[in-house]
Design a protein around this motif. Structure first.
Motif, PDB file in Angstrom:
ATOM      1  N   LYS A 131       0.817  -1.214   0.000  1.00 49.20           N
ATOM      2  CA  LYS A 131       0.000   0.000   0.000  1.00 49.20           C
ATOM      3  C   LYS A 131       0.851   1.266   0.000  1.00 49.20           C
ATOM      4  O   LYS A 131       0.415   2.302  -0.454  1.00 49.20           O
ATOM      5  N   TYR A 189       0.918 -11.914   7.491  1.00 43.53           N
ATOM      6  CA  TYR A 189       0.185 -10.763   8.024  1.00 43.53           C
ATOM      7  C   TYR A 189      -0.842 -10.198   7.046  1.00 43.53           C
ATOM      8  O   TYR A 189      -1.518  -9.217   7.350  1.00 43.53           O
ATOM      9  N   GLU A 243      -3.198  -8.495   4.236  1.00 47.99           N
ATOM     10  CA  GLU A 243      -3.325  -7.131   3.733  1.00 47.99           C
ATOM     11  C   GLU A 243      -2.975  -6.064   4.767  1.00 47.99           C
ATOM     12  O   GLU A 243      -2.696  -4.932   4.422  1.00 47.99           O
ATOM     13  N   TYR A 244      -2.972  -6.413   6.053  1.00 43.97           N
ATOM     14  CA  TYR A 244      -2.664  -5.432   7.090  1.00 43.97           C
ATOM     15  C   TYR A 244      -1.171  -5.246   7.273  1.00 43.97           C
ATOM     16  O   TYR A 244      -0.724  -4.207   7.739  1.00 43.97           O
TER      17      TYR A 244
END
Length: 115
Positions: free
Chosen positions: A4, A41, A43-44
């Protein structure tokens, strides 16, 4: 897995840089070791501190390369590559480039011939 925060790691050289100028150190191939560390872990993901404490020991076997070169050189690297460089300076709030609130837009408005 998704990233992201960054599509590419791009160290820019703003001056002539050789190995005696404290260049960015890059752990060659380290992205191959970092991806499996992040996978559990989802998408976080992890914070920068959390992944760093795991990635540094996991990539100690990687050879070190130095980001050296001439002003204007840019290294295009995998976003998970372990490196030692200055951290980014993120804005407190998003810039509104269309309405002159970003430092880039303000500088452009003050330059000769702007308008």
């Amino acid at each position: 897995m998704a990233s992201k925060g960054r599509a590419l790691l791009m160290p820019f050289l703003f001056s002539e840089t050789d190995e005696n100028d404290a260049p960015t150190r890059i752990r060659v191939g380290s992205h191959l070791d970092v991806a499996p560390l992040l996978a559990p872990y989802g998408e976080y993901g992890l914070t920068m501190v959390e992944i760093s404490t795991r990635a540094i020991p996991a990539t100690e076997h990687c050879s070190i390369a130095f980001a050296t070169g001439r002003p204007g050189d840019v290294y295009l690297c995998h976003p998970l590559l372990v490196h030692a460089a200055q951290p980014p300076l993120d804005p407190v709030e998003p810039y509104d480039v269309d309405h002159g609130t970003s430092p880039v837009e303000q500088a452009r408005a003050m330059s000769p011939g702007a308008g």
